[in-house]
Design a protein around this motif. Structure first.
Motif, short mmCIF file in Angstrom:
data_model
loop_
_atom_site.label_atom_id
_atom_site.label_comp_id
_atom_site.label_asym_id
_atom_site.label_seq_id
_atom_site.Cartn_x
_atom_site.Cartn_y
_atom_site.Cartn_z
N THR A 27 -55.30 7.80 -3.01
CA THR A 27 -54.37 7.97 -1.90
C THR A 27 -55.03 6.89 -0.47
O THR A 27 -54.50 6.30 -0.35
CB THR A 27 -54.40 9.55 -0.73
N VAL A 28 -56.23 7.14 -0.12
CA VAL A 28 -56.89 6.57 0.63
C VAL A 28 -56.75 4.61 0.43
O VAL A 28 -56.51 4.02 1.05
CB VAL A 28 -58.42 6.24 1.38
N VAL A 29 -56.45 4.31 -0.63
CA VAL A 29 -56.18 3.65 -1.11
C VAL A 29 -55.33 2.61 -1.51
O VAL A 29 -55.49 1.66 -0.59
CB VAL A 29 -57.03 3.13 -2.82
N SER A 30 -54.71 3.54 -0.84
CA SER A 30 -52.89 2.79 -1.05
C SER A 30 -52.11 3.25 0.16
O SER A 30 -51.31 2.48 0.81
CB SER A 30 -52.47 4.23 -1.80
N ALA B 285 -63.61 3.05 -12.69
CA ALA B 285 -64.46 4.79 -12.00
C ALA B 285 -63.20 5.54 -11.65
O ALA B 285 -63.70 6.99 -12.78
CB ALA B 285 -65.04 4.11 -10.58
N LEU B 286 -62.18 5.14 -11.41
CA LEU B 286 -61.06 6.31 -11.25
C LEU B 286 -60.91 6.42 -12.50
O LEU B 286 -60.66 7.14 -12.83
CB LEU B 286 -59.98 5.69 -10.89
N SER B 287 -60.38 5.59 -13.92
CA SER B 287 -60.23 6.03 -14.72
C SER B 287 -60.72 6.77 -16.05
O SER B 287 -60.10 7.08 -17.00
CB SER B 287 -60.01 4.36 -15.36
N ARG B 288 -62.52 6.12 -15.39
CA ARG B 288 -63.00 6.23 -16.72
C ARG B 288 -63.96 8.29 -16.55
O ARG B 288 -64.55 8.51 -17.32
CB ARG B 288 -63.88 5.22 -17.46
N PHE C 18 -63.20 13.38 -5.62
CA PHE C 18 -62.27 13.12 -4.62
C PHE C 18 -61.73 11.89 -5.21
O PHE C 18 -60.97 11.28 -4.60
CB PHE C 18 -63.06 12.54 -3.12
N GLY C 19 -61.26 12.63 -6.32
CA GLY C 19 -60.70 11.14 -6.90
C GLY C 19 -59.33 10.83 -6.44
O GLY C 19 -58.47 9.86 -6.12
N GLU C 20 -58.56 11.78 -6.91
CA GLU C 20 -56.63 11.31 -5.81
C GLU C 20 -57.34 11.25 -4.11
O GLU C 20 -56.12 10.39 -4.03
CB GLU C 20 -56.06 12.84 -6.29
N THR C 21 -57.99 12.11 -3.60
CA THR C 21 -58.24 11.38 -2.24
C THR C 21 -58.72 10.11 -2.43
O THR C 21 -57.80 9.05 -0.93
CB THR C 21 -59.38 12.27 -1.82
#
Length: 259
Positions: free
Chosen positions: A99-102, A85-88, A93-96
């Motif tokens: 960050t949360v996942v990291s 989902a983040l790549s395609r 709020f993709g960048e957020t």
């Protein structure tokens, strides 16, 4: 000549600093003496053999393997769709989300372990094994997302679109086209997550309980009452296991392309 001597000297010193402790542990594990010491007092494999005789080591090793394999598999089950989902897609709020996942990587493990103990185990009475499983899954998830995302970014999206135009569904294109092409990345993510989970200490320290311990925590407890070289022998065996796994991953998967 002098211009080359300085960087070579620094490289040798840094390498010795990094791998020196490993050689010390290996040498101490081969000691014939009854206490952990360096240089070793003679040479013997008896402490290596004793590692396999200690019942608590066998039980905690099985627990660590269960958590490492199960937690990494669960992290991949969540991380692969998230990475896709983040790549395609251009999410608002993709960048957020990234960050949360990291956060489990950024936040110290001691804080993560204490928070899970205080707000998950104590108030809700979670089973210790389940709490450890959830904690290890959360800790491995950032690695799964980052490594799989790197693999997806290297895969041209028009290949998937071609499959859709030829009549395949989105799900069919994902499983028949995308997954086979990112297989190496998924395996690399699994290996990285497995090694990270298996060697995890801070979080496991807070969430371990009676009869439920991971191998690193059991080794710490063992050293509190016994100071023989068996812990050094076990440490050396685990180090060789981790090195072997990473070496094979680099040899057959090109591990450095993803991490």
């Amino acid at each position: 000549m002098n211009s080359r001597l300085f960087p070579v000297t620094v490289l040798v010193l840094v390498t010795a600093f990094l791998i020196g402790p490993f050689f010390i542990i290996v040498a101490a594990s081969l000691s014939e003496g009854e206490t952990l010491a360096f240089p070793p007092q003679g040479l013997s494999l008896k402490w290596v053999a004793k590692v396999f005789e200690v019942e608590s080591f066998r039980e905690s090793f099985a627990m660590s393997m269960l958590l490492a394999i199960g937690g990494t598999a669960a992290a991949l089950a969540l991380g692969i769709p998230a990475s896709y989902a983040l790549s395609r897609y251009r999410l608002p709020f993709g960048e957020t989300v990234r960050t949360v996942v990291s956060l489990p990587i950024i936040v110290p493990g001691i804080i993560v372990g204490l928070a899970l103990l205080r707000y998950l185990v104590v108030p809700f009475g979670f089973n210790i094994t389940l709490a450890l499983f959830l904690a290890h899954t959360a800790l491995v998830l950032p690695y799964a997302v980052r490594v799989v995302s790197a693999s997806l970014n290297n895969l041209r999206s028009d290949i998937e679109e071609a499959a859709v135009l030829l009549g395949s569904s989105r799900a069919g294109a994902f499983f028949r086209v995308v997954m086979p092409n990112i297989r190496s990345g998924i395996l690399a993510a699994f290996i990285l997550g497995f090694v990270t989970s298996f060697n995890q200490v801070p979080v496991s320290l807070f969430l371990s309980g009676p009869g439920v311990r991971t191998l690193p925590i059991d080794m710490l407890s063992y050293m509190e009452v016994t100071y023989d070289p068996s812990v050094a022998a076990l440490s050396a065996l685990l180090a060789f296991m981790s090195i072997g796994i990473v070496f094979l991953a680099e040899r057959f998967l090109g591990f450095s392309r993803y991490v």
